[in-house]
Design a protein around this motif. Structure first.
Motif, PDB file in Angstrom:
ATOM      1  N   PHE A 104       0.924  10.831 -12.317  1.00 44.99           N
ATOM      2  CA  PHE A 104       2.332  10.732 -11.942  1.00 44.99           C
ATOM      3  C   PHE A 104       3.160  10.011 -13.002  1.00 44.99           C
ATOM      4  O   PHE A 104       4.389  10.044 -12.949  1.00 44.99           O
TER       5      PHE A 104
ATOM      6  N   LEU B 164       7.722  12.063  -5.015  1.00 51.28           N
ATOM      7  CA  LEU B 164       7.690  13.269  -5.861  1.00 51.28           C
ATOM      8  C   LEU B 164       8.821  14.228  -5.488  1.00 51.28           C
ATOM      9  O   LEU B 164       9.516  14.767  -6.359  1.00 51.28           O
ATOM     10  N   ALA B 165       9.000  14.429  -4.188  1.00 51.98           N
ATOM     11  CA  ALA B 165      10.055  15.347  -3.731  1.00 51.98           C
ATOM     12  C   ALA B 165      11.431  14.820  -4.135  1.00 51.98           C
ATOM     13  O   ALA B 165      12.308  15.593  -4.558  1.00 51.98           O
TER      14      ALA B 165
ATOM     15  N   TYR C   5       0.848  -1.201   0.000  1.00 52.68           N
ATOM     16  CA  TYR C   5       0.000   0.000   0.000  1.00 52.68           C
ATOM     17  C   TYR C   5       0.879   1.244   0.000  1.00 52.68           C
ATOM     18  O   TYR C   5       1.915   1.279   0.652  1.00 52.68           O
ATOM     19  N   ILE C   6       0.474   2.260  -0.757  1.00 54.30           N
ATOM     20  CA  ILE C   6       1.177   3.546  -0.698  1.00 54.30           C
ATOM     21  C   ILE C   6       0.136   4.648  -0.571  1.00 54.30           C
ATOM     22  O   ILE C   6      -0.829   4.705  -1.343  1.00 54.30           O
ATOM     23  N   SER C   7       0.298   5.508   0.414  1.00 55.46           N
ATOM     24  CA  SER C   7      -0.655   6.610   0.598  1.00 55.46           C
ATOM     25  C   SER C   7      -0.050   7.886   0.004  1.00 55.46           C
ATOM     26  O   SER C   7       1.082   7.885  -0.489  1.00 55.46           O
ATOM     27  N   SER C   8      -0.822   8.968   0.106  1.00 59.23           N
ATOM     28  CA  SER C   8      -0.355  10.247  -0.441  1.00 59.23           C
ATOM     29  C   SER C   8       0.951  10.685   0.225  1.00 59.23           C
ATOM     30  O   SER C   8       1.791  11.319  -0.408  1.00 59.23           O
ATOM     31  N   ALA C   9       1.126  10.325   1.510  1.00 62.10           N
ATOM     32  CA  ALA C   9       2.366  10.711   2.210  1.00 62.10           C
ATOM     33  C   ALA C   9       3.575  10.043   1.548  1.00 62.10           C
ATOM     34  O   ALA C   9       4.622  10.671   1.359  1.00 62.10           O
TER      35      ALA C   9
ATOM     36  N   LEU D 115       3.652   8.969  -1.582  1.00 63.51           N
ATOM     37  CA  LEU D 115       3.781   9.528  -2.934  1.00 63.51           C
ATOM     38  C   LEU D 115       4.515  10.870  -2.897  1.00 63.51           C
ATOM     39  O   LEU D 115       5.314  11.173  -3.779  1.00 63.51           O
ATOM     40  N   LYS D 116       4.239  11.645  -1.845  1.00 61.47           N
ATOM     41  CA  LYS D 116       4.911  12.951  -1.725  1.00 61.47           C
ATOM     42  C   LYS D 116       6.420  12.772  -1.568  1.00 61.47           C
ATOM     43  O   LYS D 116       7.195  13.576  -2.091  1.00 61.47           O
TER      44      LYS D 116
ATOM     45  N   VAL E 223      -3.254   3.835  -9.740  1.00 65.50           N
ATOM     46  CA  VAL E 223      -3.304   5.096  -8.967  1.00 65.50           C
ATOM     47  C   VAL E 223      -2.285   6.090  -9.524  1.00 65.50           C
ATOM     48  O   VAL E 223      -2.594   7.284  -9.692  1.00 65.50           O
TER      49      VAL E 223
ATOM     50  N   ALA F  43      -3.464   9.601 -11.146  1.00 67.78           N
ATOM     51  CA  ALA F  43      -3.000  10.868 -10.560  1.00 67.78           C
ATOM     52  C   ALA F  43      -2.164  11.684 -11.538  1.00 67.78           C
ATOM     53  O   ALA F  43      -1.903  12.855 -11.310  1.00 67.78           O
TER      54      ALA F  43
END
Lengths: 94, 334
Positions: free
Chosen positions: A87, A56-57, A46-50, A52-53, A81, A85
Protein backbone atom coordinates in the motif's frame (compact mmCIF):
# COMPACT_ATOMS: atom_id res chain seq x y z
CA UNK A 1 -14.42 1.15 19.22
CA UNK A 2 -13.24 3.74 16.70
CA UNK A 3 -13.15 7.45 17.31
CA UNK A 4 -12.82 9.20 13.94
CA UNK A 5 -12.85 12.99 13.77
CA UNK A 6 -12.03 15.72 11.25
CA UNK A 7 -10.44 19.04 12.14
CA UNK A 8 -10.17 22.31 10.22
CA UNK A 9 -6.54 21.55 9.27
CA UNK A 10 -7.74 18.94 6.76
CA UNK A 11 -6.72 16.13 9.09
CA UNK A 12 -8.67 13.02 9.98
CA UNK A 13 -7.75 11.64 13.42
CA UNK A 14 -8.16 7.92 14.06
CA UNK A 15 -8.32 6.53 17.60
CA UNK A 16 -9.01 2.99 18.76
CA UNK A 17 -9.69 0.05 16.45
CA UNK A 18 -10.60 0.37 12.77
CA UNK A 19 -12.12 -3.04 12.08
CA UNK A 20 -15.12 -4.51 10.24
CA UNK A 21 -17.60 -3.36 12.90
CA UNK A 22 -16.39 0.26 12.50
CA UNK A 23 -15.97 0.28 8.73
CA UNK A 24 -19.37 1.90 8.05
CA UNK A 25 -18.64 4.72 10.49
CA UNK A 26 -15.26 5.29 8.86
CA UNK A 27 -16.88 5.22 5.42
CA UNK A 28 -19.36 7.93 6.40
CA UNK A 29 -16.61 10.24 7.61
CA UNK A 30 -14.27 9.57 4.68
CA UNK A 31 -17.07 10.01 2.15
CA UNK A 32 -17.41 13.60 3.33
CA UNK A 33 -13.87 14.70 2.49
CA UNK A 34 -12.54 16.17 -0.77
CA UNK A 35 -9.10 17.30 -1.94
CA UNK A 36 -5.96 16.40 0.01
CA UNK A 37 -6.25 15.25 3.61
CA UNK A 38 -3.85 13.93 6.21
CA UNK A 39 -4.89 10.87 8.20
CA UNK A 40 -3.36 10.80 11.66
CA UNK A 41 -2.84 7.20 12.79
CA UNK A 42 -1.15 8.06 16.09
CA UNK A 43 -4.16 7.01 18.20
CA UNK A 44 -4.92 3.90 16.18
CA UNK A 45 -4.32 0.59 17.95
CA UNK A 46 -5.41 -1.78 15.19
CA UNK A 47 -6.54 -1.68 11.57
CA UNK A 48 -8.07 -4.68 9.81
CA UNK A 49 -8.61 -5.32 6.11
CA UNK A 50 -12.07 -3.70 6.41
CA UNK A 51 -10.45 -0.45 7.56
CA UNK A 52 -7.79 -0.67 4.86
CA UNK A 53 -10.48 -1.07 2.21
CA UNK A 54 -12.12 2.17 3.38
CA UNK A 55 -8.79 3.99 2.99
CA UNK A 56 -8.12 2.44 -0.44
CA UNK A 57 -11.58 3.35 -1.72
CA UNK A 58 -11.20 6.90 -0.41
CA UNK A 59 -7.76 7.26 -1.96
CA UNK A 60 -9.08 6.08 -5.33
CA UNK A 61 -11.96 8.57 -5.15
CA UNK A 62 -9.70 11.48 -4.15
CA UNK A 63 -7.11 10.60 -6.82
CA UNK A 64 -9.76 10.92 -9.51
CA UNK A 65 -10.21 14.58 -8.50
CA UNK A 66 -6.49 15.31 -8.04
CA UNK A 67 -6.48 14.97 -4.25
CA UNK A 68 -5.07 12.29 -1.97
CA UNK A 69 -4.74 10.95 1.56
CA UNK A 70 -1.40 11.44 3.34
CA UNK A 71 -0.84 9.00 6.19
CA UNK A 72 1.08 9.92 9.32
CA UNK A 73 1.74 8.76 12.88
CA UNK A 74 1.61 5.02 12.20
CA UNK A 75 2.86 2.53 14.77
CA UNK A 76 5.78 0.43 13.46
CA UNK A 77 3.48 -2.61 13.10
CA UNK A 78 0.80 -0.79 11.09
CA UNK A 79 3.50 0.79 8.90
CA UNK A 80 5.02 -2.63 8.33
CA UNK A 81 1.63 -4.07 7.29
CA UNK A 82 1.14 -1.20 4.82
CA UNK A 83 4.56 -1.81 3.31
CA UNK A 84 4.15 -5.59 3.19
CA UNK A 85 0.78 -5.25 1.47
CA UNK A 86 2.29 -2.85 -1.06
CA UNK A 87 0.00 0.00 0.00
CA UNK A 88 3.02 2.30 0.24
CA UNK A 89 2.79 2.46 -3.58
CA UNK A 90 -0.65 4.02 -3.25
CA UNK A 91 -0.27 6.21 -0.13
CA UNK A 92 2.41 8.67 0.93
CA UNK A 93 3.40 7.61 4.44
CA UNK A 94 5.36 9.87 6.76
CA UNK B 1 -17.55 -11.77 -47.45
CA UNK B 2 -14.83 -13.94 -45.89
CA UNK B 3 -14.12 -11.08 -43.46
CA UNK B 4 -17.75 -11.03 -42.33
CA UNK B 5 -17.77 -14.83 -41.96
CA UNK B 6 -14.55 -14.70 -39.94
CA UNK B 7 -15.89 -11.92 -37.74
CA UNK B 8 -19.12 -13.84 -37.08
CA UNK B 9 -17.18 -17.01 -36.22
CA UNK B 10 -14.39 -15.57 -34.01
CA UNK B 11 -15.54 -12.29 -32.49
CA UNK B 12 -18.50 -13.38 -30.30
CA UNK B 13 -16.53 -15.92 -28.27
CA UNK B 14 -13.40 -13.76 -27.98
CA UNK B 15 -15.46 -10.71 -27.05
CA UNK B 16 -17.34 -12.71 -24.45
CA UNK B 17 -14.02 -13.93 -23.03
CA UNK B 18 -12.69 -10.36 -22.84
CA UNK B 19 -15.88 -9.22 -21.06
CA UNK B 20 -15.63 -12.14 -18.62
CA UNK B 21 -12.09 -11.18 -17.66
CA UNK B 22 -12.87 -7.47 -17.39
CA UNK B 23 -15.85 -7.89 -15.04
CA UNK B 24 -13.71 -9.73 -12.49
CA UNK B 25 -12.82 -6.92 -10.05
CA UNK B 26 -9.81 -8.83 -8.70
CA UNK B 27 -8.39 -9.64 -12.17
CA UNK B 28 -7.60 -13.14 -10.94
CA UNK B 29 -6.54 -14.48 -14.35
CA UNK B 30 -3.22 -13.13 -15.61
CA UNK B 31 -2.66 -12.48 -19.32
CA UNK B 32 -0.16 -15.34 -19.30
CA UNK B 33 -2.63 -17.83 -17.85
CA UNK B 34 -5.29 -16.67 -20.30
CA UNK B 35 -2.87 -17.13 -23.20
CA UNK B 36 -1.92 -20.58 -21.96
CA UNK B 37 -5.58 -21.55 -21.69
CA UNK B 38 -6.36 -20.32 -25.22
CA UNK B 39 -3.32 -22.16 -26.54
CA UNK B 40 -4.31 -25.29 -24.64
CA UNK B 41 -7.75 -25.13 -26.27
CA UNK B 42 -6.14 -24.78 -29.72
CA UNK B 43 -3.96 -27.83 -29.11
CA UNK B 44 -6.97 -29.80 -27.83
CA UNK B 45 -8.83 -28.94 -31.07
CA UNK B 46 -5.98 -30.20 -33.26
CA UNK B 47 -5.73 -33.45 -31.27
CA UNK B 48 -9.53 -33.85 -31.31
CA UNK B 49 -9.60 -33.43 -35.07
CA UNK B 50 -7.22 -36.37 -35.52
CA UNK B 51 -8.78 -38.49 -32.79
CA UNK B 52 -12.36 -38.01 -34.01
CA UNK B 53 -11.31 -39.28 -37.44
CA UNK B 54 -9.57 -42.33 -35.99
CA UNK B 55 -12.57 -43.20 -33.78
CA UNK B 56 -15.07 -42.70 -36.62
CA UNK B 57 -13.08 -45.02 -38.90
CA UNK B 58 -12.32 -47.59 -36.20
CA UNK B 59 -15.94 -47.87 -35.01
CA UNK B 60 -17.56 -47.23 -38.37
CA UNK B 61 -19.61 -44.35 -36.93
CA UNK B 62 -21.92 -42.21 -39.02
CA UNK B 63 -21.33 -38.44 -39.10
CA UNK B 64 -24.50 -38.03 -36.99
CA UNK B 65 -23.32 -40.45 -34.29
CA UNK B 66 -19.90 -38.79 -34.31
CA UNK B 67 -21.30 -35.28 -33.91
CA UNK B 68 -23.86 -36.24 -31.26
CA UNK B 69 -21.92 -38.68 -29.07
CA UNK B 70 -18.30 -39.61 -29.85
CA UNK B 71 -17.22 -36.12 -30.88
CA UNK B 72 -18.59 -34.33 -27.79
CA UNK B 73 -17.06 -36.98 -25.51
CA UNK B 74 -13.62 -36.79 -27.14
CA UNK B 75 -13.66 -32.99 -27.31
CA UNK B 76 -14.86 -32.42 -23.74
CA UNK B 77 -12.32 -34.99 -22.50
CA UNK B 78 -9.46 -33.17 -24.23
CA UNK B 79 -10.57 -29.69 -23.16
CA UNK B 80 -11.13 -31.06 -19.65
CA UNK B 81 -7.59 -32.44 -19.64
CA UNK B 82 -6.28 -28.92 -20.22
CA UNK B 83 -8.45 -27.66 -17.34
CA UNK B 84 -7.07 -30.44 -15.11
CA UNK B 85 -3.48 -29.48 -16.00
CA UNK B 86 -4.17 -25.84 -15.09
CA UNK B 87 -5.80 -26.88 -11.81
CA UNK B 88 -2.88 -29.17 -10.97
CA UNK B 89 -0.54 -26.24 -11.65
CA UNK B 90 -2.59 -24.04 -9.26
CA UNK B 91 -3.59 -21.61 -12.00
CA UNK B 92 -7.11 -21.19 -10.59
CA UNK B 93 -7.77 -20.12 -7.02
CA UNK B 94 -11.53 -19.58 -7.16
CA UNK B 95 -14.58 -20.52 -9.22
CA UNK B 96 -14.32 -17.21 -11.10
CA UNK B 97 -10.85 -17.78 -12.51
CA UNK B 98 -11.63 -21.47 -13.10
CA UNK B 99 -14.66 -20.38 -15.16
CA UNK B 100 -12.66 -17.80 -17.12
CA UNK B 101 -9.85 -20.26 -17.85
CA UNK B 102 -12.36 -22.96 -18.81
CA UNK B 103 -14.14 -20.59 -21.15
CA UNK B 104 -10.79 -19.55 -22.66
CA UNK B 105 -9.91 -23.18 -23.38
CA UNK B 106 -13.27 -23.67 -25.09
CA UNK B 107 -12.77 -20.40 -27.00
CA UNK B 108 -9.36 -21.53 -28.25
CA UNK B 109 -10.88 -24.84 -29.31
CA UNK B 110 -13.76 -23.15 -31.13
CA UNK B 111 -11.45 -20.71 -32.93
CA UNK B 112 -9.32 -23.53 -34.37
CA UNK B 113 -12.44 -25.48 -35.35
CA UNK B 114 -13.93 -22.42 -37.06
CA UNK B 115 -10.62 -21.56 -38.73
CA UNK B 116 -10.51 -25.06 -40.20
CA UNK B 117 -14.07 -24.77 -41.49
CA UNK B 118 -13.48 -21.24 -42.82
CA UNK B 119 -10.56 -22.45 -44.91
CA UNK B 120 -12.14 -25.69 -46.14
CA UNK B 121 -15.89 -25.07 -46.49
CA UNK B 122 -18.02 -22.53 -48.28
CA UNK B 123 -20.78 -21.88 -45.75
CA UNK B 124 -23.44 -19.16 -45.61
CA UNK B 125 -23.57 -16.28 -43.12
CA UNK B 126 -26.42 -17.88 -41.12
CA UNK B 127 -24.20 -20.92 -40.49
CA UNK B 128 -21.34 -18.70 -39.30
CA UNK B 129 -23.70 -16.87 -36.98
CA UNK B 130 -24.76 -20.22 -35.51
CA UNK B 131 -21.12 -21.33 -35.24
CA UNK B 132 -19.93 -18.02 -33.76
CA UNK B 133 -22.74 -17.27 -31.31
CA UNK B 134 -23.87 -20.87 -30.73
CA UNK B 135 -21.21 -23.52 -31.21
CA UNK B 136 -18.28 -21.36 -30.09
CA UNK B 137 -20.09 -20.04 -26.99
CA UNK B 138 -21.25 -23.61 -26.28
CA UNK B 139 -17.61 -24.82 -26.42
CA UNK B 140 -16.59 -22.07 -24.02
CA UNK B 141 -19.61 -22.63 -21.79
CA UNK B 142 -19.25 -26.42 -21.62
CA UNK B 143 -15.59 -26.15 -20.63
CA UNK B 144 -16.41 -23.38 -18.15
CA UNK B 145 -18.99 -25.73 -16.58
CA UNK B 146 -16.34 -28.47 -16.49
CA UNK B 147 -13.85 -26.10 -14.84
CA UNK B 148 -16.37 -24.82 -12.26
CA UNK B 149 -17.42 -28.34 -11.25
CA UNK B 150 -13.80 -29.58 -11.27
CA UNK B 151 -12.77 -26.65 -9.03
CA UNK B 152 -15.65 -27.44 -6.66
CA UNK B 153 -14.54 -31.11 -6.59
CA UNK B 154 -10.96 -30.02 -5.91
CA UNK B 155 -12.09 -27.84 -3.00
CA UNK B 156 -14.20 -30.70 -1.58
CA UNK B 157 -11.43 -33.30 -1.87
CA UNK B 158 -8.55 -30.88 -1.27
CA UNK B 159 -6.88 -32.04 -4.48
CA UNK B 160 -7.56 -32.84 -8.12
CA UNK B 161 -8.59 -36.49 -8.54
CA UNK B 162 -9.65 -38.54 -11.54
CA UNK B 163 -12.89 -39.53 -9.81
CA UNK B 164 -13.62 -35.89 -9.02
CA UNK B 165 -13.29 -35.01 -12.71
CA UNK B 166 -15.87 -37.57 -13.93
CA UNK B 167 -19.05 -35.62 -12.99
CA UNK B 168 -17.68 -32.42 -14.62
CA UNK B 169 -16.91 -34.44 -17.76
CA UNK B 170 -20.43 -35.92 -17.76
CA UNK B 171 -21.97 -32.44 -17.41
CA UNK B 172 -19.84 -30.91 -20.18
CA UNK B 173 -20.55 -33.89 -22.46
CA UNK B 174 -24.31 -33.67 -21.80
CA UNK B 175 -24.36 -29.94 -22.64
CA UNK B 176 -22.31 -30.42 -25.81
CA UNK B 177 -24.22 -33.49 -26.97
CA UNK B 178 -27.60 -31.83 -26.33
CA UNK B 179 -26.53 -28.81 -28.36
CA UNK B 180 -25.40 -31.02 -31.24
CA UNK B 181 -28.75 -32.84 -31.27
CA UNK B 182 -30.32 -29.57 -32.45
CA UNK B 183 -33.59 -30.37 -30.69
CA UNK B 184 -34.51 -26.76 -31.42
CA UNK B 185 -33.98 -25.01 -34.77
CA UNK B 186 -30.28 -24.00 -35.05
CA UNK B 187 -30.87 -20.26 -34.64
CA UNK B 188 -33.08 -20.86 -31.59
CA UNK B 189 -30.46 -23.23 -30.09
CA UNK B 190 -27.91 -20.51 -30.68
CA UNK B 191 -30.10 -17.94 -28.92
CA UNK B 192 -30.61 -20.29 -25.95
CA UNK B 193 -26.85 -20.88 -25.62
CA UNK B 194 -25.98 -17.22 -26.15
CA UNK B 195 -28.35 -16.27 -23.31
CA UNK B 196 -27.89 -19.16 -20.87
CA UNK B 197 -24.08 -19.24 -20.74
CA UNK B 198 -23.75 -15.59 -19.66
CA UNK B 199 -26.52 -16.18 -17.10
CA UNK B 200 -24.71 -19.21 -15.67
CA UNK B 201 -21.43 -17.32 -15.52
CA UNK B 202 -23.12 -14.34 -13.82
CA UNK B 203 -24.47 -16.63 -11.07
CA UNK B 204 -21.03 -18.22 -10.56
CA UNK B 205 -19.36 -14.81 -10.50
CA UNK B 206 -21.69 -13.42 -7.86
CA UNK B 207 -21.31 -16.49 -5.62
CA UNK B 208 -17.56 -16.70 -6.07
CA UNK B 209 -16.99 -12.98 -5.56
CA UNK B 210 -18.41 -13.25 -2.06
CA UNK B 211 -16.16 -16.19 -1.20
CA UNK B 212 -13.14 -14.40 -2.71
CA UNK B 213 -13.87 -11.34 -0.57
CA UNK B 214 -14.25 -13.49 2.57
CA UNK B 215 -10.97 -15.25 1.84
CA UNK B 216 -9.10 -11.98 1.32
CA UNK B 217 -10.54 -10.30 4.41
CA UNK B 218 -10.21 -13.32 6.72
CA UNK B 219 -6.76 -14.25 5.46
CA UNK B 220 -5.36 -10.73 5.59
CA UNK B 221 -6.42 -10.23 9.19
CA UNK B 222 -5.18 -13.69 10.26
CA UNK B 223 -1.79 -13.14 8.59
CA UNK B 224 -1.51 -9.72 10.20
CA UNK B 225 -2.25 -11.31 13.57
CA UNK B 226 0.48 -13.93 13.09
CA UNK B 227 2.98 -11.18 12.27
CA UNK B 228 1.93 -9.16 15.31
CA UNK B 229 2.34 -12.22 17.55
CA UNK B 230 5.83 -12.77 16.17
CA UNK B 231 6.72 -9.07 16.46
CA UNK B 232 5.61 -8.76 20.05
CA UNK B 233 7.27 -12.00 21.09
CA UNK B 234 4.05 -13.52 22.44
CA UNK B 235 3.85 -16.17 19.74
CA UNK B 236 4.81 -18.84 22.28
CA UNK B 237 1.59 -18.08 24.22
CA UNK B 238 -0.56 -18.50 21.12
CA UNK B 239 -2.07 -21.63 19.57
CA UNK B 240 0.59 -21.52 16.85
CA UNK B 241 3.31 -21.10 19.48
CA UNK B 242 2.02 -24.07 21.52
CA UNK B 243 1.98 -26.20 18.39
CA UNK B 244 5.52 -25.19 17.44
CA UNK B 245 6.57 -25.91 21.03
CA UNK B 246 5.28 -29.46 20.65
CA UNK B 247 7.40 -29.84 17.51
CA UNK B 248 10.58 -29.18 19.53
CA UNK B 249 10.78 -32.83 20.49
CA UNK B 250 10.50 -33.99 16.90
CA UNK B 251 12.77 -31.62 14.95
CA UNK B 252 16.31 -30.25 15.47
CA UNK B 253 16.61 -26.63 16.58
CA UNK B 254 17.81 -25.29 13.23
CA UNK B 255 14.81 -26.83 11.47
CA UNK B 256 12.47 -25.24 14.00
CA UNK B 257 14.09 -21.87 13.29
CA UNK B 258 13.52 -22.41 9.56
CA UNK B 259 9.90 -23.35 10.33
CA UNK B 260 9.40 -20.05 12.17
CA UNK B 261 11.07 -18.15 9.30
CA UNK B 262 8.78 -19.91 6.82
CA UNK B 263 5.65 -19.09 8.84
CA UNK B 264 6.68 -15.43 8.91
CA UNK B 265 7.66 -15.29 5.24
CA UNK B 266 4.46 -17.01 4.12
CA UNK B 267 2.45 -14.52 6.20
CA UNK B 268 4.32 -11.63 4.57
CA UNK B 269 3.79 -12.97 1.04
CA UNK B 270 0.17 -13.74 1.79
CA UNK B 271 -0.40 -10.16 3.00
CA UNK B 272 1.14 -8.82 -0.22
CA UNK B 273 -1.00 -11.08 -2.43
CA UNK B 274 -4.17 -10.07 -0.63
CA UNK B 275 -3.04 -6.44 -0.62
CA UNK B 276 -2.69 -6.61 -4.42
CA UNK B 277 -6.21 -8.04 -4.73
CA UNK B 278 -7.60 -5.35 -2.41
CA UNK B 279 -5.88 -2.63 -4.46
CA UNK B 280 -7.27 -4.10 -7.69
CA UNK B 281 -10.76 -4.19 -6.20
CA UNK B 282 -10.41 -0.50 -5.30
CA UNK B 283 -9.45 0.29 -8.89
CA UNK B 284 -5.66 0.54 -8.59
CA UNK B 285 -3.22 -1.25 -10.86
CA UNK B 286 -0.32 -2.35 -8.65
CA UNK B 287 2.90 -3.15 -10.50
CA UNK B 288 4.85 -6.39 -9.93
CA UNK B 289 7.57 -5.98 -7.30
CA UNK B 290 10.89 -7.58 -8.25
CA UNK B 291 11.98 -7.49 -4.60
CA UNK B 292 9.50 -10.29 -3.95
CA UNK B 293 11.61 -12.71 -5.98
CA UNK B 294 14.14 -12.89 -3.14
CA UNK B 295 11.37 -13.77 -0.69
CA UNK B 296 9.99 -16.46 -2.98
CA UNK B 297 13.48 -17.94 -3.37
CA UNK B 298 13.89 -17.86 0.39
CA UNK B 299 10.60 -19.73 0.93
CA UNK B 300 11.78 -22.40 -1.53
CA UNK B 301 15.06 -22.74 0.36
CA UNK B 302 13.19 -22.98 3.68
CA UNK B 303 10.72 -25.54 2.30
CA UNK B 304 13.64 -27.68 1.15
CA UNK B 305 15.48 -27.25 4.43
CA UNK B 306 12.40 -28.25 6.44
CA UNK B 307 11.69 -31.21 4.16
CA UNK B 308 8.42 -32.91 3.36
CA UNK B 309 7.92 -34.22 6.92
CA UNK B 310 8.45 -30.75 8.34
CA UNK B 311 6.07 -29.20 5.80
CA UNK B 312 3.40 -31.76 6.71
CA UNK B 313 3.94 -30.92 10.39
CA UNK B 314 3.20 -27.26 9.58
CA UNK B 315 0.05 -28.18 7.64
CA UNK B 316 -2.42 -27.45 10.49
CA UNK B 317 -1.74 -23.72 10.24
CA UNK B 318 0.42 -23.27 7.18
CA UNK B 319 -0.99 -24.99 4.12
CA UNK B 320 1.39 -24.28 1.26
CA UNK B 321 -0.92 -25.61 -1.41
CA UNK B 322 -4.26 -24.84 -3.01
CA UNK B 323 -5.15 -21.15 -2.63
CA UNK B 324 -1.95 -20.47 -0.69
CA UNK B 325 0.10 -21.82 -3.59
CA UNK B 326 -2.13 -20.07 -6.14
CA UNK B 327 -1.78 -16.69 -4.44
CA UNK B 328 1.90 -16.66 -5.39
CA UNK B 329 0.75 -16.21 -8.98
CA UNK B 330 -0.97 -12.99 -7.87
CA UNK B 331 2.45 -11.68 -6.88
CA UNK B 332 3.58 -12.00 -10.49
CA UNK B 333 6.44 -14.26 -9.36
CA UNK B 334 6.50 -18.07 -9.44
Amino acid sequence: MLDITRDDQSTVHLKGRMDASQADTAHEVMDGIDGTWTVDFSGLEYISSAGLKVLLATQQRLWEDGGELLLTGMTPHVKMVFELAGFDSVFKIS
Amino acid sequence: MIGLHAAASFLPVLLFLAILRSVDPYRLVSARSLGLALLGGCVAAVVAFGLNGVIRDALGLSELALSRYAGPLVEEFLKGAVVAILLLRNRAGFLVDAAILGFAIGAGFACVENLYLLTTRDLGLATWIVRGFGTAIMHGGATAVFAILAKLAEERRDRVTLVGLLPPLAAAFALHSLFNHFVLPPLLSTAVIALSVPLLVAVVFSKSEASTRDWIVGGFDADQEVLQLMETGVLSDSRVGHYLGELKARFPGEILVDMLCLVRLEAELSIRAKGILMMREAGFDPKPDDALKAKIHETRYLEESIGSVGRRALDPFLRIRGKEQWQRSVLGVR
